[in-house]
Scaffold this active site. Sequence first.
Site, PDB file in Angstrom:
ATOM      1  N   TYR A 155      43.536  60.749  24.743  1.00 45.27           N
ATOM      2  CA  TYR A 155      42.707  59.659  25.255  1.00 45.27           C
ATOM      3  C   TYR A 155      41.309  60.172  25.625  1.00 45.27           C
ATOM      4  CZ  TYR A 155      41.135  56.371  28.924  1.00 45.27           C
ATOM      5  OH  TYR A 155      40.413  55.512  29.707  1.00 45.27           O
ATOM      6  N   ASP A 240      51.235  61.946  32.378  1.00 49.37           N
ATOM      7  CA  ASP A 240      50.697  60.590  32.459  1.00 49.37           C
ATOM      8  C   ASP A 240      51.711  59.647  31.818  1.00 49.37           C
ATOM      9  OD1 ASP A 240      49.420  58.162  31.745  1.00 49.37           O
ATOM     10  OD2 ASP A 240      47.454  59.120  31.786  1.00 49.37           O
ATOM     11  N   LYS A 279      48.665  49.082  32.520  1.00 47.49           N
ATOM     12  CA  LYS A 279      49.186  48.870  31.168  1.00 47.49           C
ATOM     13  C   LYS A 279      50.519  48.131  31.179  1.00 47.49           C
ATOM     14  CE  LYS A 279      45.656  51.357  30.038  1.00 47.49           C
ATOM     15  NZ  LYS A 279      44.426  50.720  29.525  1.00 47.49           N
TER      16      LYS A 279
END
Length: 484
Positions: A155, A240, A279
């Site tokens: 990312y 993560d 998310k």
Amino acid sequence: MVFISGNVQKQQLLSKIATNDGHGENSAYFDGWKAYENDPFHLSNNPNGVIQMGLAENQLCFDLIQEWVVNNPKASICTTEGAEDFKDIAIFQDYHGLPEFRQAVARFMEKVRGDRVTFDPNRIVMSGGATGAHETLAFCLANPGDAFLVPTPYYPGFDRDLRWRTGVQLFPVVCDSSNDFKVTKKALEAAYEKAQESNINIKGLLINNPSNPLGTLLDSDTLRDIVTFINSKNIHLICDEIYAATVFDQPKFFSVSEIVEEHVGCNKDLIHIVYSLSKDLGFPGFRVGIVYSYNDTVVNIARKMSSFGLVSTQTQHLIASMLSDEIFIEKFIAESSERLGKRHGMFTKGLAQVGISTLKSNAGLFFWMDLRRLLKEPTLESELELWRIIINEVKLNVSPGCSFHCSEPGWFRVCFANMDDETMRTALRRIRNFVLQTKGLNNKAAVKKQCSRSKLQISLSFRRMDDFMNSPVHSPMNSPLVRT
């Protein structure tokens, strides 16, 4: 007398941290967003505008959220039904956060992981989104100049989140398409050794599970290998897991927390989880980020640092009420998974019909699209040239692989859950038309090339015949038999 230009002089008055380019905005990833902002698509007002497919946002289940909010007005202190709690929520709260909020988040994290693990509410540390959570951990675990290993592609925001203000480096663990970009022990060891040779002090490993941008999961064996690796090197592991509830197909999500609970030889002090509701629930605007560490010292110092990015108590109050409604949460997780799977399937199958393949994935709000065969050359420059055509002419903001530090040109991340069905159909139609048009041009070029080659072959054939006829050695008129 020496005069200094205005911009230089202004920069000299400011801090080096504030004025450096560590935020990462000078990349194609953010340039795509700017292109969208300058010409945003709208079905009726601007049907020829840029469609935003660079934003990993989950908008497919807002109807369920809105229905719950309408049916539970007491959850908000800004309604007639909830106003009686206004004073208690509005006054100062401890950095720990509302007890009911931490309990609800811990329970939600358990449910997302299939109730196979337990989370201690006292280890929940608040942060302003996953962005703040990552930076907090970077400050807690490393000094300026130290580095975290991170598998590629990763990312683009990690460059900002972990590096910009902390001075920490990110060191790539190179993964490629030969094994679907899977993280291997060999790749981890190679990256670690390379960093050692460069005198870079590795303080930890950062992994993203499910992966952004790949949409794939780390299986249990790989996670065990990763935990064994960080234990052997005595470095930290930041996992993560902000896409944990976006899994829409088998295999199921396997959390590092499950490894912690089963692994007898695991040093728990080295394990830290980043989570958020941006998310899984689609709440990026609420800025609800979580640091969950198995290290007592990290929990204590992260909580002190959290004062720079607390979640508002109004938001905590609402979230605690919503997440405590287990019937609603079960329904939401199941429905979200079904809708994500359906949308993912529609998109990837539509692309497959025109010969565009994607990396097989079962999670996330995006997929990894393979456009390598559309590149003029297998180079970064060619990838960016193709990306500029897609964003400026096809009017789609898809993100090029180079902005994710991908080792192979030609891959693009495509977000599919931040739009309605009609916008999705428009985006898919644009991609398909572009691919078919490109194929047609390539075919014409190939035919033209083949015709040129055929003409050349015919020309050469006639030349060879002329040469043969005019040659004094091979001409049949010069043959001794003819002369005889």
